[in-house]
Design an enzyme around this catalytic site. Sequence first.
Site, short mmCIF file in Angstrom:
data_model
loop_
_atom_site.label_atom_id
_atom_site.label_comp_id
_atom_site.label_asym_id
_atom_site.label_seq_id
_atom_site.Cartn_x
_atom_site.Cartn_y
_atom_site.Cartn_z
N GLU A 1 -3.82 -9.54 3.78
CA GLU A 1 -4.48 -9.16 5.04
C GLU A 1 -5.66 -10.03 5.43
O GLU A 1 -5.82 -10.35 6.63
CB GLU A 1 -4.93 -7.68 4.97
CG GLU A 1 -3.79 -6.67 5.12
CD GLU A 1 -3.16 -6.28 3.80
OE1 GLU A 1 -2.50 -5.22 3.75
OE2 GLU A 1 -3.33 -7.03 2.80
N GLU B 1 0.83 -1.21 0.00
CA GLU B 1 0.00 0.00 0.00
C GLU B 1 0.86 1.26 0.00
O GLU B 1 0.48 2.28 -0.59
CB GLU B 1 -0.95 -0.02 1.20
CG GLU B 1 -2.01 -1.11 1.05
CD GLU B 1 -2.99 -1.15 2.20
OE1 GLU B 1 -4.16 -0.85 2.00
OE2 GLU B 1 -2.53 -1.48 3.33
#
Length: 245
Positions: free
Chosen positions: A130, A110
């Site tokens: 995640e 990210e």
Amino acid sequence: MTGYTALQVEELDDRLVVTLDRAAQRNAINAEMIEELHDVCAHLERTPKLLLLTGRGEHFAGGADIGQLRARTRDDALAGINRNLFDRIGRLPLPTVAAVSGYALGGGAELAYACDIRIATATARFGNPEPGLGIMAAAGASYRLPVLVGVSVAKQVLLGGRVLDANAAHTAGLVIEVTEPGAHVAAAHRLLDRISASAPLALRLTKTIIDAPGFHPFADDIAQAVLFETEDKHARMTAFLEKKA
């Protein structure tokens, strides 16, 4: 810009070179690194320069520090700790380039997505695992990755657990260039050299317009009107015409 413990920062005339410096932890993003990156952002907001972001050792960033992440609560999530930082990096005035080798996973991916352009070595791996840890990629991947690679590929990564190797990332448009291991930082500097040759205000306004949501032709006209009246524009075009003559 000294005194950092999770970063190494080198300031050059036209750019800032920031190296994530927790190699023993695969440059996992912890609270200290977040705080120091906020300080870097504050500096670049006051004194706009290009940014080169890379990682120490074999990896860019293997993710967030899981020990710290496990301790975070609902209120921490609502505070958007990582997301606010990555959004701030995304809003920096001048172009940003991530030079990625090895793992760019979870929060590390990210962080790379938040930069304007990415260069990768053949060892690079981009992924967001995640959900396997009971959470989601909530620091920008849900809205940045679909724009960068398309909704289908983004869902493959965010839902299907796909890890994009360097070639797949290049094919998808996530990275501009794939280099041999160890050559990514030099390649990023060459890219920044080309960018640096352009007019800073033109770069700044172009980035602002590209990142603005929606359809905005009138904003393009206003930005161009500002640029048409600058001394830099006249000097650059005069030099071009004189060289051509």
